[in-house]
Motif scaffolding. Structure first.
Motif, PDB file in Angstrom:
ATOM      1  N   THR A 255       0.833  -1.205   0.000  1.00 21.79           N
ATOM      2  CA  THR A 255       0.000   0.000   0.000  1.00 21.79           C
ATOM      3  C   THR A 255       0.866   1.253   0.000  1.00 21.79           C
ATOM      4  OG1 THR A 255      -1.796  -1.127   1.182  1.00 21.79           O
ATOM      5  CG2 THR A 255      -1.780   1.283   1.254  1.00 21.79           C
TER       6      THR A 255
ATOM      7  N   ASP B  86       1.289   4.058  -3.040  1.00 26.97           N
ATOM      8  CA  ASP B  86       1.063   5.484  -2.796  1.00 26.97           C
ATOM      9  C   ASP B  86       2.256   6.308  -3.282  1.00 26.97           C
ATOM     10  OD1 ASP B  86      -1.413   5.023  -1.694  1.00 26.97           O
ATOM     11  OD2 ASP B  86      -0.725   5.107   0.388  1.00 26.97           O
TER      12      ASP B  86
ATOM     13  N   SER C 175       2.436   6.450  -7.089  1.00 26.98           N
ATOM     14  CA  SER C 175       1.352   7.236  -7.693  1.00 26.98           C
ATOM     15  C   SER C 175       1.666   8.724  -7.703  1.00 26.98           C
ATOM     16  CB  SER C 175       0.032   6.980  -6.963  1.00 26.98           C
ATOM     17  OG  SER C 175       0.085   7.476  -5.640  1.00 26.98           O
TER      18      SER C 175
ATOM     19  N   LYS D 137       4.175  10.690 -12.649  1.00 26.79           N
ATOM     20  CA  LYS D 137       3.365  10.577 -13.856  1.00 26.79           C
ATOM     21  C   LYS D 137       4.094   9.709 -14.870  1.00 26.79           C
ATOM     22  CE  LYS D 137       1.085  13.377 -17.416  1.00 26.79           C
ATOM     23  NZ  LYS D 137       0.876  14.751 -17.951  1.00 26.79           N
TER      24      LYS D 137
ATOM     25  N   LEU E 161      -7.158  -2.346  -5.192  1.00 29.36           N
ATOM     26  CA  LEU E 161      -7.893  -1.408  -6.036  1.00 29.36           C
ATOM     27  C   LEU E 161      -9.251  -1.928  -6.494  1.00 29.36           C
ATOM     28  CD1 LEU E 161      -4.960  -0.115  -8.286  1.00 29.36           C
ATOM     29  CD2 LEU E 161      -6.074   1.108  -6.404  1.00 29.36           C
TER      30      LEU E 161
ATOM     31  N   GLY F 274      -4.592   6.905 -13.159  1.00 27.07           N
ATOM     32  CA  GLY F 274      -4.843   7.862 -12.093  1.00 27.07           C
ATOM     33  C   GLY F 274      -5.888   8.885 -12.497  1.00 27.07           C
TER      34      GLY F 274
ATOM     35  N   ARG G 160      -9.188  11.760 -10.588  1.00 34.55           N
ATOM     36  CA  ARG G 160      -9.573  12.566  -9.435  1.00 34.55           C
ATOM     37  C   ARG G 160      -9.883  11.713  -8.212  1.00 34.55           C
ATOM     38  NH1 ARG G 160     -14.277  16.285 -11.737  1.00 34.55           N
ATOM     39  NH2 ARG G 160     -14.754  14.286 -12.744  1.00 34.55           N
ATOM     40  N   ARG G 161     -10.325  10.499  -8.446  1.00 31.79           N
ATOM     41  CA  ARG G 161     -10.648   9.610  -7.329  1.00 31.79           C
ATOM     42  C   ARG G 161      -9.501   8.662  -6.975  1.00 31.79           C
ATOM     43  NH1 ARG G 161     -16.942   7.805  -8.643  1.00 31.79           N
ATOM     44  NH2 ARG G 161     -17.803   9.939  -8.724  1.00 31.79           N
ATOM     45  N   GLY G 162      -8.345   8.944  -7.526  1.00 35.34           N
ATOM     46  CA  GLY G 162      -7.203   8.090  -7.236  1.00 35.34           C
ATOM     47  C   GLY G 162      -6.956   7.085  -8.343  1.00 35.34           C
ATOM     48  N   LEU G 163      -6.271   5.998  -8.009  1.00 30.90           N
ATOM     49  CA  LEU G 163      -5.929   4.982  -8.995  1.00 30.90           C
ATOM     50  C   LEU G 163      -7.063   3.992  -9.213  1.00 30.90           C
ATOM     51  CD1 LEU G 163      -2.291   4.021  -7.892  1.00 30.90           C
ATOM     52  CD2 LEU G 163      -2.937   5.291  -9.949  1.00 30.90           C
ATOM     53  N   SER G 164      -7.162   3.504 -10.442  1.00 31.88           N
ATOM     54  CA  SER G 164      -8.060   2.401 -10.756  1.00 31.88           C
ATOM     55  C   SER G 164      -7.333   1.470 -11.716  1.00 31.88           C
ATOM     56  CB  SER G 164      -9.377   2.890 -11.373  1.00 31.88           C
ATOM     57  OG  SER G 164      -9.119   3.633 -12.557  1.00 31.88           O
TER      58      SER G 164
END
Length: 221
Positions: free
Chosen positions: A139, A143, A146, A149, A167, A195, A197-201
């Motif tokens: 985790t 972080d 992330s 870029k 995720l 990546g 606005r809500r983070g990584l997916s």
């Protein structure tokens, strides 16, 4: 962010951590594929293990490299030895496995039983790193990565499966998801994270079309 599993390591050799000849070829093949697709990452993040370093070198990406031990594999040999103490002797382990028609399948069965014990959380005191500590370590590594870029992360199957599980499912399902995902990840398989606005997916998991032209290069261990 692309999470890349290392090339095939040298199972059964004195130094498991070194890539096998097949592992080196897998890394070069993936590197060519990335270039052909126009993928030019700004940063390469890799774990501290030799197989991570050799895979990253084989990709020939030429970007700045950051070493982050958070992406190291869990100590699967230790986890297996806790479950099967006789395997602390490498010669004894190989002798037992070689009594089977498929030593690789025999080891996989033992590996899955050993990791099942580790994941249960019922015997955490037996391990140098518990499953929950491994989850927290990945985790943190996720972080940190992330924050960059266009990053390629060269790591191992366990951390990739953990990142994907984190995720895609809630905490109660982490163990089951990690177990299933870790079972199928291939050497130099590519997992794409996006990546926003809500983070990584997670966009794709374990993509390995770069290996499909040569079945000899498709390996899981």
């Amino acid at each position: 962010m692309l999470l890349i599993r290392h090339g095939q390591a040298s199972f059964g050799a004195d130094d498991y951590d070194a890539l096998s000849p097949t592992g080196h070829e897998q890394a070069r093949t993936l590197g060519r594929s990335l270039k052909e697709r126009g993928i030019r990452p700004a940063i390469v993040v890799r774990g501290t293990m030799r197989r991570h370093e050799e895979t990253a070198a084989g990709l020939e990406i030429g970007a700045e490299t950051i070493v982050d031990g958070g992406w190291d594999e869990f100590d699967f040999q230790h986890v297996v030895e806790v479950h099967r103490p006789s395997f602390r002797d490498r010669a004894a382990m190989m002798a037992e496995l070689n009594t089977h028609d498929r030593p690789d399948r025999a080891f996989q069965e033992i590996f899955e039983a050993a990791t099942g014990r580790w994941c249960s959380g019922e015997s955490d005191r037996d391990y140098v790193e518990s499953f929950s500590a491994f989850r927290d370590r990945v985790t943190g590594a996720l972080d940190r990565a992330s924050g960059h870029k266009d990053v390629v992360v060269v790591t191992s199957g366990g951390p990739i499966a953990m990142a994907a599980a984190l995720l895609t499912c809630g905490a109660p399902g982490i163990t089951e998801a990690w177990t299933a995902l870790n079972r199928v990840v291939v050497n130099t398989g590519v997992t794409k994270l996006i990546g926003g606005r809500r983070g990584l997916s997670m966009s794709t998991y374990n993509e390995h079309t770069h290996l499909e032209a040569d079945p000899r290069l498709l390996t899981y261990r």
